[in-house]
Motif scaffolding. Sequence first.
Motif, PDB file in Angstrom:
ATOM      1  N   GLY A 191     -21.062  22.689 -32.974  1.00 16.49           N
ATOM      2  CA  GLY A 191     -21.017  24.134 -32.729  1.00 16.49           C
ATOM      3  C   GLY A 191     -19.954  24.483 -31.689  1.00 16.49           C
ATOM      4  O   GLY A 191     -20.200  24.323 -30.494  1.00 16.49           O
ATOM      5  N   LYS A 242     -16.923  21.487 -28.213  1.00 20.91           N
ATOM      6  CA  LYS A 242     -17.643  20.306 -28.704  1.00 20.91           C
ATOM      7  C   LYS A 242     -16.766  19.543 -29.701  1.00 20.91           C
ATOM      8  O   LYS A 242     -16.752  18.319 -29.703  1.00 20.91           O
ATOM      9  N   HIS A 255     -19.598  24.456 -37.527  1.00 26.09           N
ATOM     10  CA  HIS A 255     -20.476  24.974 -38.590  1.00 26.09           C
ATOM     11  C   HIS A 255     -20.647  26.483 -38.521  1.00 26.09           C
ATOM     12  O   HIS A 255     -21.177  27.099 -39.449  1.00 26.09           O
ATOM     13  N   ASN A 271     -29.138  15.672 -39.667  1.00 28.81           N
ATOM     14  CA  ASN A 271     -29.737  16.058 -38.391  1.00 28.81           C
ATOM     15  C   ASN A 271     -30.189  17.510 -38.368  1.00 28.81           C
ATOM     16  O   ASN A 271     -30.985  17.890 -37.514  1.00 28.81           O
ATOM     17  N   TYR A 328     -36.400  24.197 -37.175  1.00 30.69           N
ATOM     18  CA  TYR A 328     -37.582  23.989 -36.334  1.00 30.69           C
ATOM     19  C   TYR A 328     -38.203  25.294 -35.830  1.00 30.69           C
ATOM     20  O   TYR A 328     -39.399  25.345 -35.576  1.00 30.69           O
ATOM     21  N   PHE A 333     -37.208   9.103 -41.993  1.00 33.79           N
ATOM     22  CA  PHE A 333     -37.730   8.020 -41.140  1.00 33.79           C
ATOM     23  C   PHE A 333     -38.137   8.586 -39.789  1.00 33.79           C
ATOM     24  O   PHE A 333     -37.591   9.571 -39.320  1.00 33.79           O
ATOM     25  N   ILE A 389     -38.529   7.105 -36.080  1.00 31.10           N
ATOM     26  CA  ILE A 389     -37.933   5.897 -35.535  1.00 31.10           C
ATOM     27  C   ILE A 389     -38.927   4.827 -35.090  1.00 31.10           C
ATOM     28  O   ILE A 389     -38.872   3.706 -35.578  1.00 31.10           O
ATOM     29  N   ASN A 396     -26.995  23.045 -25.393  1.00 34.27           N
ATOM     30  CA  ASN A 396     -26.719  21.798 -24.663  1.00 34.27           C
ATOM     31  C   ASN A 396     -25.397  21.206 -25.135  1.00 34.27           C
ATOM     32  O   ASN A 396     -24.950  21.461 -26.246  1.00 34.27           O
TER      33      ASN A 396
HETATM   34  P1  NDP Z   1     -29.071  17.302 -29.872  1.00 33.99           P
HETATM   35  O1  NDP Z   1     -28.890  17.044 -28.421  1.00 33.99           O
HETATM   36  O2  NDP Z   1     -27.942  17.017 -30.778  1.00 33.99           O
HETATM   37  O3  NDP Z   1     -29.533  18.824 -29.975  1.00 33.99           O
HETATM   38  C1  NDP Z   1     -29.688  19.508 -31.137  1.00 33.99           C
HETATM   39  C2  NDP Z   1     -28.343  20.068 -31.633  1.00 33.99           C
HETATM   40  O4  NDP Z   1     -28.540  20.589 -32.921  1.00 33.99           O
HETATM   41  C3  NDP Z   1     -27.829  21.247 -30.841  1.00 33.99           C
HETATM   42  O5  NDP Z   1     -27.129  20.890 -29.679  1.00 33.99           O
HETATM   43  C4  NDP Z   1     -26.887  21.889 -31.861  1.00 33.99           C
HETATM   44  O6  NDP Z   1     -25.606  21.268 -31.795  1.00 33.99           O
HETATM   45  C5  NDP Z   1     -27.527  21.506 -33.193  1.00 33.99           C
HETATM   46  N1  NDP Z   1     -28.099  22.694 -33.838  1.00 33.99           N
HETATM   47  C6  NDP Z   1     -29.074  23.490 -33.367  1.00 33.99           C
HETATM   48  N2  NDP Z   1     -29.301  24.489 -34.224  1.00 33.99           N
HETATM   49  C7  NDP Z   1     -28.462  24.301 -35.273  1.00 33.99           C
HETATM   50  C8  NDP Z   1     -28.234  24.990 -36.495  1.00 33.99           C
HETATM   51  N3  NDP Z   1     -28.905  26.102 -36.805  1.00 33.99           N
HETATM   52  N4  NDP Z   1     -27.294  24.502 -37.348  1.00 33.99           N
HETATM   53  C9  NDP Z   1     -26.598  23.394 -37.052  1.00 33.99           C
HETATM   54  N5  NDP Z   1     -26.774  22.699 -35.892  1.00 33.99           N
HETATM   55  C10 NDP Z   1     -27.699  23.148 -35.033  1.00 33.99           C
HETATM   56  O7  NDP Z   1     -30.364  16.533 -30.419  1.00 33.99           O
HETATM   57  P2  NDP Z   1     -30.661  14.989 -30.696  1.00 33.99           P
HETATM   58  O8  NDP Z   1     -29.403  14.210 -30.793  1.00 33.99           O
HETATM   59  O9  NDP Z   1     -31.695  14.557 -29.724  1.00 33.99           O
HETATM   60  O10 NDP Z   1     -31.367  15.042 -32.122  1.00 33.99           O
HETATM   61  C11 NDP Z   1     -30.623  15.265 -33.300  1.00 33.99           C
HETATM   62  C12 NDP Z   1     -31.574  15.303 -34.504  1.00 33.99           C
HETATM   63  O11 NDP Z   1     -32.235  14.058 -34.636  1.00 33.99           O
HETATM   64  C13 NDP Z   1     -32.670  16.360 -34.398  1.00 33.99           C
HETATM   65  O12 NDP Z   1     -32.870  16.949 -35.658  1.00 33.99           O
HETATM   66  C14 NDP Z   1     -33.897  15.548 -34.010  1.00 33.99           C
HETATM   67  O13 NDP Z   1     -35.081  16.164 -34.379  1.00 33.99           O
HETATM   68  C15 NDP Z   1     -33.631  14.277 -34.783  1.00 33.99           C
HETATM   69  N6  NDP Z   1     -34.329  13.079 -34.305  1.00 33.99           N
HETATM   70  C16 NDP Z   1     -35.108  12.396 -35.205  1.00 33.99           C
HETATM   71  C17 NDP Z   1     -35.746  11.242 -34.854  1.00 33.99           C
HETATM   72  C18 NDP Z   1     -36.521  10.514 -35.886  1.00 33.99           C
HETATM   73  O14 NDP Z   1     -37.230   9.553 -35.560  1.00 33.99           O
HETATM   74  N7  NDP Z   1     -36.434  10.887 -37.149  1.00 33.99           N
HETATM   75  C19 NDP Z   1     -35.684  10.719 -33.493  1.00 33.99           C
HETATM   76  C20 NDP Z   1     -34.771  11.479 -32.611  1.00 33.99           C
HETATM   77  C21 NDP Z   1     -34.140  12.621 -33.027  1.00 33.99           C
HETATM   78  P3  NDP Z   1     -24.265  22.086 -32.203  1.00 33.99           P
HETATM   79  O15 NDP Z   1     -24.066  23.121 -31.141  1.00 33.99           O
HETATM   80  O16 NDP Z   1     -23.228  21.030 -32.209  1.00 33.99           O
HETATM   81  O17 NDP Z   1     -24.532  22.665 -33.550  1.00 33.99           O
END
Ligand code: NDP
Length: 337
Positions: free
Chosen positions: A175, A179, A195, A218, A246, A275, A277, A326
Motif C-alpha cells: 500500500g 512501502k 494495490h 495474505n 477481517y 494452513f 501455522i 503499519n
Molecule cells: P502485516 O504487518 O503485513 O499487516 C497487515 C497488512 O495487510 C497491512 O499492513 C496492509 O499492508 C495489508 N492490508 C490491510 N488491508 C488491506 C486491504 N484491504 N487490501 C490489501 N492489503 C491490505 O501482517 P502480517 O505480516 O502479520 O500478516 C500477514 C497475513 O498473514 C495476514 O493475513 C495474517 O492474518 C496472516 N497470518 C496467517 C497465519 C497463519 O497461520 N495462517 C499466521 C500469521 C499471519 P499494505 O499497506 O502494504 O497493503
Amino acid sequence: NRRLTLASRPVGAPTAANFALQENAMPAPGRGQLLLRTVFLSLDPYMRGRMSDARSYAEPVAIGDTMVGGTVSRVHVSKHPDYQAGDWVLSYSGWQDYALSNGEGLIKLDPAQVPPSYALGVLGMPGFTAYMGLLDIGKPQPGETIVVAAATGPVGATVAQIGKLKGCHVVAVAGGTEKCRYALETLGVDACLDHKADDFAEQLAKTCPDGIDVYFENVGGKVLDAVLPLLNTGARIPVCGLVSQYNATALPDGPDRLGQLMGNILVKRLTVKGFIIFDDYAHRYDEFARDMSQWLGDGNIHYREQLVDELENAPQAFIGLLQGQNFGKLVVRVGDD
Ligand code: NDP
C-alpha cells in the motif's frame, strides 16, 4: 499492573471503545511460578478474529478478559528452578504489564544472538508462517513468478525474500509508494505494485507476462481478483490470511464469482491450501529456526519493525494494522528492558 481487556465485540473495524484499560494488583508468584515483565507485545492481524465470537480455529477472547498476544518478557521474580530474574523469554502474556507463568510454553531467548523482539517477527510466528507456507505449499521453483501482498509486513517481506533466495521472479504488492520503494530497494523484489492504484489489475498483468505460479495469499479482495485470471496451470496458492476481509460485516457487492473461482481451480488444476501455522507445522520449527538464523546471519534476509511505545497505545496501533497504517512488524514496547 495495567492490562487491556476486551470491552465489547467490534462490528466492522475495531474502535478504541472495544478495549478497556484496567489497573489491578501486581500478581504474586507462588512456588514453581514466575512473574514476567512484558517488554515487547506483538500485534498481529489474527487478533481481530479473537475479538469476534464467529466460529474459528481458536476460542475467542471473552468479554472482560485480557487481550491475548505473544510477548517477549523478562523474568521479574522467579520461584521456578529453571529460571532466574533477568532471563529473557518468549511468552504468550497478552496485553498487560506483568503476567504469572508456571514455565509451560515459555522459550528462553539469548539476547546476545539477535535482538529479542525478533522472536515476535522474522524469527518467530510470522517468519515461520512465511517459510512453511511458501516452501511447503507454494513449492517455488527457480524462474517461477511469485506474487505476494502485504509485502512489507513480517509475513509478506519474508515470503518475498525467500522467493528471491529460491531464484524466483517476485512481484510484491503493497500500500503506497514508500512501502513499494522499500520492497524494491531493501527486500530486492523484481517489481512492487500499489494495490490502491485504479489500474492495479492492468499493472499486475503487465508485470507478470509469464503468468503467476505461486500466489501467497495474505489479503484476498481486489488483489485476489486481479491475480486469478493470471494464474498458470498448476499454480499453488498457500492461503495464509485474508486481511482485507477481517473487518467485513457482509459479502462484497457485485456478481457472485464463486463459479469463476471453482472453474479456475478445475481447469488450471490449482492447489489452494489453507494452513494455521502452529497447528499444522509445529513439528518443523527447528528446520525453520536453523535456516532463518543462517539467512539473517548472512545478511540475506532483512527485517523491519515498527515500534510503538506504551501499552495504552496498543489499541490504536492495532486498529491501524488492519488498515495498512503499519510499516513493518508492529510491536509495542510495553516496558523497559
Ligand atoms: P502485516 O504487518 O503485513 O499487516 C497487515 C497488512 O495487510 C497491512 O499492513 C496492509 O499492508 C495489508 N492490508 C490491510 N488491508 C488491506 C486491504 N484491504 N487490501 C490489501 N492489503 C491490505 O501482517 P502480517 O505480516 O502479520 O500478516 C500477514 C497475513 O498473514 C495476514 O493475513 C495474517 O492474518 C496472516 N497470518 C496467517 C497465519 C497463519 O497461520 N495462517 C499466521 C500469521 C499471519 P499494505 O499497506 O502494504 O497493503
